[in-house]
Design a protein around this motif. Structure first.
Motif, mmCIF file in Angstrom:
data_model
loop_
_atom_site.group_PDB
_atom_site.id
_atom_site.type_symbol
_atom_site.label_atom_id
_atom_site.label_comp_id
_atom_site.label_asym_id
_atom_site.label_seq_id
_atom_site.Cartn_x
_atom_site.Cartn_y
_atom_site.Cartn_z
ATOM 1 N N GLN A 174 0.831 -1.206 0.000
ATOM 2 C CA GLN A 174 0.000 0.000 0.000
ATOM 3 C C GLN A 174 0.864 1.254 0.000
ATOM 4 N N ASP A 175 1.982 1.218 0.698
ATOM 5 C CA ASP A 175 2.872 2.372 0.737
ATOM 6 C C ASP A 175 3.409 2.691 -0.656
ATOM 7 N N ASP A 235 0.605 4.219 -2.765
ATOM 8 C CA ASP A 235 0.420 5.632 -2.419
ATOM 9 C C ASP A 235 1.504 6.492 -3.053
ATOM 10 N N GLU A 292 0.799 6.717 -6.765
ATOM 11 C CA GLU A 292 -0.366 7.579 -7.001
ATOM 12 C C GLU A 292 0.047 9.048 -6.974
#
Length: 203
Positions: free
Chosen positions: A22-23, A26, A29
């Motif tokens: 997820q890091d 992010d 993104e």
């Protein structure tokens, strides 16, 4: 300007590089948001390849985190490598005791040396010489990395010298924009994988 299907891009990333945390999602993104709103990449195939090389450089220079980081090392290490008494330090414009440590590598492309911090300060209208730690702030780090590669003020070599219309991109020699030929083949291979993922995800 470019628009990408982010889901497709993440699928392409997994296919070419492996699992995504997820890091890392992010971090990607954030970079995609900057790229999709960057008028310096209006949307041609050449622009896509330039983005691929930028992302490859970011991946390598940030230890695969895709986030601005500090170069690893102690103040003593930085002084021994970049201090004003060293050949490298002199080339980087370090003139005062402590410059090697104060102006160690930071950001997406490891901005290093008093001269480069001064150029980045002039570009960004910030106070980087007094507050060099700001080079790790993501928005500022992105501006420094991309403008530095486009204008060629890290080494005098520009992105457009190696990635241009009508000819295959020279991803290997593009490394000289940042750091001679250090890990040039590795980063070139990363760029090719990013280019495939970007092409797959382009809207």
């Amino acid at each position: 300007m470019f628009k990408f299907d982010h889901k497709k891009l993440f699928d392409g990333y997994r296919s070419h590089f492996g699992p995504l945390t997820q890091d890392l999602v992010d971090a990607l993104e954030f970079l995609l948001g900057k790229i999709e709103n960057d008028s310096r990449f209006p949307g041609t195939d050449t622009d896509r390849r330039k983005i691929a090389y930028c992302l490859a450089t970011f991946q390598w220079e940030t230890a695969h985190t895709m986030r601005p980081i500090d170069e690893h090392g102690s103040p003593e290490y930085f002084e021994s490598r970049y201090g004003p008494q060293t050949k490298v330090g002199k080339r980087l414009g370090n003139t005062q005791p402590g410059d090697g440590s104060q102006f160690h590598g930071r950001g997406y492309v490891q901005l290093t040396g008093r001269n480069n911090y001064k150029k980045a300060e002039e570009l960004t209208k910030t106070d980087l010489l007094m507050h060099p730690e700001q080079a790790k702030e993501p928005n500022l780090a992105y501006r420094i990395a991309v403008q530095g590669k486009i204008d060629g003020w890290f080494t005098g070599k520009k992105l457009s010298q190696f990635i241009m219309d009508g000819v295959p991109p020279d991803f290997e020699n593009a490394r000289t924009i940042i750091n001679d030929h250090d890990k040039a083949q590795v980063i070139a291979d990363i760029a090719r994988r990013f280019d495939e993922a970007l092409l797959f995800a382009k809207i």
